[in-house]
Write a protein that holds these residues in place. Structure first.
Motif: not given
Length: 196
Positions: A46-51, A53-54, A179-180, A183-184
């Motif tokens: 999940p964290l790698w997906q967030t990275l 995407a952001t 994840r939030v 992203r922030n």
């Protein structure tokens, strides 16, 4: 968004690497594909997906990872798929190491030249050998990983690769909150540069 630029010998502008460092824990979930993929593409938690995407172009921070198998490396490093959990023994060995400690660890002493790579070579490359030390750092992962990352951070500061007064953000807790927070932290780079 305003970007710092340098001019190459050919007279074309080139992007100056971010002075923000993101260290992410590796991911048990990995993408299939070619034998070697850059870590930022191989890891699929999940964290790698967030990275991805952001910050799909890697402009908001320079990303690195911490792995029980490979140690600390830049996220652009091509890696094969593997499955090695972060055990208490591996964590203790990493915390006892220094910038020259190589991973994966040698299983035999028969080699004249040690194998593996060490954190010092990756952090040096990411900072232009200390000429552009990081001013902001985010550490993201589980508690065992965070402890190792904090140890590495002290070594990076002692080596001049991270400023002594760098702002350090620890991202840890339930995965949704992480994840939030990730992203922030990434988006804050855009806001700091006046990107609105």
């Amino acid at each position: 968004m305003r970007k710092e630029e340098e001019v190459t010998r050919a007279g074309r502008p080139t992007q100056v690497p971010s002075r923000r460092l993101l260290i992410l824990a590796c991911s048990a979930t990995k993408k299939d594909g070619p034998r070697y993929l850059p870590a930022v593409e191989r890891y699929n938690g999940p964290l790698w997906q967030t990275l991805r995407a952001t910050d799909p172009k890697g402009e908001l921070a320079q990303a690195a990872f911490l792995s029980a198998h490979l140690g600390f490396r830049a996220a652009s490093t091509p890696i094969a798929s593997y499955d090695v959990p972060m055990t208490p023994q591996i964590a203790a060995a990493m915390k006892a190491g220094n910038l020259g400690t190589r991973w994966p660890q040698q299983k035999t002493k028969k080699r004249v030249m040690p194998s593996g790579e060490h954190p010092g070579m990756h952090i040096a490359g990411m900072t232009g050998f200390g000429s552009r030390p990081f001013a902001s750092v985010a550490l993201a992962g589980g508690y065992r990983y965070i402890e190792i990352m904090q140890n590495l951070l002290r070594l990076f500061q002692d080596g001049g690769f991270v400023e002594d007064d760098a702002v350090v953000t620890v991202i840890n807790g339930p995965i949704g909150k992480m994840r939030v927070d990730l992203r922030n932290w990434l988006v804050a780079a855009h806001l700091e540069e006046g990107g609105g």
